[in-house]
Design a protein around this motif. Sequence first.
Motif, PDB file in Angstrom:
ATOM      1  N   ILE A  37     -28.352  68.535  34.915  1.00 62.11           N
ATOM      2  CA  ILE A  37     -27.942  68.650  36.320  1.00 62.11           C
ATOM      3  C   ILE A  37     -26.771  69.622  36.376  1.00 62.11           C
ATOM      4  O   ILE A  37     -25.948  69.665  35.466  1.00 62.11           O
ATOM      5  N   GLN A  38     -26.712  70.420  37.415  1.00 62.50           N
ATOM      6  CA  GLN A  38     -25.578  71.340  37.559  1.00 62.50           C
ATOM      7  C   GLN A  38     -24.587  70.784  38.574  1.00 62.50           C
ATOM      8  O   GLN A  38     -24.942  69.976  39.420  1.00 62.50           O
ATOM      9  N   ASP A  39     -23.328  71.212  38.455  1.00 65.08           N
ATOM     10  CA  ASP A  39     -22.237  70.572  39.196  1.00 65.08           C
ATOM     11  C   ASP A  39     -21.894  71.198  40.545  1.00 65.08           C
ATOM     12  O   ASP A  39     -20.852  70.907  41.108  1.00 65.08           O
ATOM     13  N   GLN A  40     -22.751  72.013  41.084  1.00 59.09           N
ATOM     14  CA  GLN A  40     -22.502  72.597  42.401  1.00 59.09           C
ATOM     15  C   GLN A  40     -23.512  72.071  43.417  1.00 59.09           C
ATOM     16  O   GLN A  40     -24.176  72.819  44.118  1.00 59.09           O
ATOM     17  N   GLY A  41     -23.624  70.740  43.455  1.00 66.29           N
ATOM     18  CA  GLY A  41     -24.551  70.094  44.382  1.00 66.29           C
ATOM     19  C   GLY A  41     -25.921  69.869  43.777  1.00 66.29           C
ATOM     20  O   GLY A  41     -26.881  69.597  44.492  1.00 66.29           O
ATOM     21  N   GLY A  42     -26.010  69.978  42.458  1.00 63.04           N
ATOM     22  CA  GLY A  42     -27.288  69.766  41.786  1.00 63.04           C
ATOM     23  C   GLY A  42     -27.742  68.318  41.889  1.00 63.04           C
ATOM     24  O   GLY A  42     -26.926  67.416  42.064  1.00 63.04           O
ATOM     25  N   ASN A  43     -29.030  68.114  41.806  1.00 61.16           N
ATOM     26  CA  ASN A  43     -29.535  66.747  41.831  1.00 61.16           C
ATOM     27  C   ASN A  43     -30.628  66.566  40.782  1.00 61.16           C
ATOM     28  O   ASN A  43     -31.258  67.521  40.347  1.00 61.16           O
ATOM     29  N   ALA A  44     -30.795  65.337  40.372  1.00 64.84           N
ATOM     30  CA  ALA A  44     -31.841  64.958  39.427  1.00 64.84           C
ATOM     31  C   ALA A  44     -32.456  63.668  39.939  1.00 64.84           C
ATOM     32  O   ALA A  44     -31.740  62.766  40.380  1.00 64.84           O
ATOM     33  N   VAL A  45     -33.768  63.598  39.912  1.00 66.27           N
ATOM     34  CA  VAL A  45     -34.486  62.417  40.383  1.00 66.27           C
ATOM     35  C   VAL A  45     -35.059  61.681  39.186  1.00 66.27           C
ATOM     36  O   VAL A  45     -35.708  62.279  38.331  1.00 66.27           O
ATOM     37  N   LEU A  46     -34.804  60.389  39.147  1.00 61.26           N
ATOM     38  CA  LEU A  46     -35.305  59.518  38.095  1.00 61.26           C
ATOM     39  C   LEU A  46     -36.289  58.539  38.727  1.00 61.26           C
ATOM     40  O   LEU A  46     -35.974  57.908  39.737  1.00 61.26           O
ATOM     41  N   SER A  73     -12.277  67.454  42.886  1.00 59.50           N
ATOM     42  CA  SER A  73     -12.929  66.299  42.264  1.00 59.50           C
ATOM     43  C   SER A  73     -14.309  66.655  41.750  1.00 59.50           C
ATOM     44  O   SER A  73     -15.065  67.367  42.407  1.00 59.50           O
ATOM     45  N   LEU A  74     -14.634  66.120  40.583  1.00 59.75           N
ATOM     46  CA  LEU A  74     -16.004  66.105  40.088  1.00 59.75           C
ATOM     47  C   LEU A  74     -16.565  64.763  40.529  1.00 59.75           C
ATOM     48  O   LEU A  74     -16.030  63.714  40.160  1.00 59.75           O
ATOM     49  N   THR A  75     -17.620  64.783  41.337  1.00 56.46           N
ATOM     50  CA  THR A  75     -18.133  63.559  41.947  1.00 56.46           C
ATOM     51  C   THR A  75     -19.599  63.364  41.600  1.00 56.46           C
ATOM     52  O   THR A  75     -20.402  64.285  41.719  1.00 56.46           O
ATOM     53  N   LEU A  76     -19.940  62.145  41.170  1.00 57.72           N
ATOM     54  CA  LEU A  76     -21.311  61.766  40.843  1.00 57.72           C
ATOM     55  C   LEU A  76     -21.771  60.732  41.870  1.00 57.72           C
ATOM     56  O   LEU A  76     -21.163  59.675  42.001  1.00 57.72           O
ATOM     57  N   TYR A  77     -22.818  61.064  42.614  1.00 61.38           N
ATOM     58  CA  TYR A  77     -23.370  60.187  43.642  1.00 61.38           C
ATOM     59  C   TYR A  77     -24.667  59.562  43.147  1.00 61.38           C
ATOM     60  O   TYR A  77     -25.464  60.211  42.482  1.00 61.38           O
ATOM     61  N   ILE A  78     -24.904  58.291  43.510  1.00 62.81           N
ATOM     62  CA  ILE A  78     -26.144  57.584  43.202  1.00 62.81           C
ATOM     63  C   ILE A  78     -26.832  57.250  44.533  1.00 62.81           C
ATOM     64  O   ILE A  78     -26.230  56.626  45.405  1.00 62.81           O
ATOM     65  N   HIS A  79     -28.084  57.663  44.670  1.00 64.09           N
ATOM     66  CA  HIS A  79     -28.895  57.367  45.855  1.00 64.09           C
ATOM     67  C   HIS A  79     -30.106  56.561  45.416  1.00 64.09           C
ATOM     68  O   HIS A  79     -30.709  56.851  44.393  1.00 64.09           O
ATOM     69  N   GLU A  80     -30.485  55.572  46.223  1.00 60.20           N
ATOM     70  CA  GLU A  80     -31.688  54.776  45.962  1.00 60.20           C
ATOM     71  C   GLU A  80     -32.758  55.135  46.982  1.00 60.20           C
ATOM     72  O   GLU A  80     -32.476  55.240  48.174  1.00 60.20           O
ATOM     73  N   GLY A  81     -33.990  55.297  46.492  1.00 55.90           N
ATOM     74  CA  GLY A  81     -35.119  55.564  47.381  1.00 55.90           C
ATOM     75  C   GLY A  81     -34.912  56.831  48.184  1.00 55.90           C
ATOM     76  O   GLY A  81     -34.474  57.846  47.663  1.00 55.90           O
ATOM     77  N   ARG A  85     -27.655  58.247  52.422  1.00 56.32           N
ATOM     78  CA  ARG A  85     -26.305  57.745  52.169  1.00 56.32           C
ATOM     79  C   ARG A  85     -26.232  57.242  50.722  1.00 56.32           C
ATOM     80  O   ARG A  85     -27.086  56.475  50.275  1.00 56.32           O
ATOM     81  N   ALA A  86     -25.220  57.675  50.001  1.00 58.47           N
ATOM     82  CA  ALA A  86     -25.068  57.271  48.609  1.00 58.47           C
ATOM     83  C   ALA A  86     -24.861  55.766  48.519  1.00 58.47           C
ATOM     84  O   ALA A  86     -24.108  55.184  49.299  1.00 58.47           O
ATOM     85  N   THR A  87     -25.542  55.136  47.555  1.00 58.85           N
ATOM     86  CA  THR A  87     -25.333  53.724  47.265  1.00 58.85           C
ATOM     87  C   THR A  87     -23.922  53.528  46.734  1.00 58.85           C
ATOM     88  O   THR A  87     -23.242  52.576  47.079  1.00 58.85           O
ATOM     89  N   SER A  88     -23.501  54.466  45.895  1.00 64.70           N
ATOM     90  CA  SER A  88     -22.161  54.431  45.323  1.00 64.70           C
ATOM     91  C   SER A  88     -21.849  55.796  44.743  1.00 64.70           C
ATOM     92  O   SER A  88     -22.733  56.654  44.644  1.00 64.70           O
ATOM     93  N   TYR A  89     -20.593  55.983  44.363  1.00 65.12           N
ATOM     94  CA  TYR A  89     -20.208  57.230  43.721  1.00 65.12           C
ATOM     95  C   TYR A  89     -18.970  57.002  42.868  1.00 65.12           C
ATOM     96  O   TYR A  89     -18.252  56.029  43.027  1.00 65.12           O
TER      97      TYR A  89
END
Length: 126
Positions: A37-46, A73-81, A85-89
Amino acid sequence: MRRARVFSCWTSVLRGAHHGDSGEGEDDWYFQRDILIQDQGGNAVLMTDETPPRKIEFKLRDVDWTYGANRPSLTLYIHEGENDRATSYAWAEGGAGRIGINLRWIQASCTFAADEEFVDLSIFSN
């Protein structure tokens, strides 16, 4: 303009558990490594191996805020489904080389991968 940095992540998802579950007494984890994943708004789907599979999306941003008192800030967001809106970060110092999160039902860690080159294959899909 800032050049994107590539991070390599691992994640472990507690099968059957969702946000807010403690995971206590459970030990059935879905593990995946080498997620780039890259740190400029990159995303990865699992997609988990459960039936039905769960979709979990990670987003990573190394951001300098243009206004307000927030520090870089370096920020990691977790999204479900499909939830926008992020579940958490979690966040770390801007420019950090590592960030992690543990929500009991999901754990993830991303580390700067200086030797990796990010190739966005989504541009080739329709």
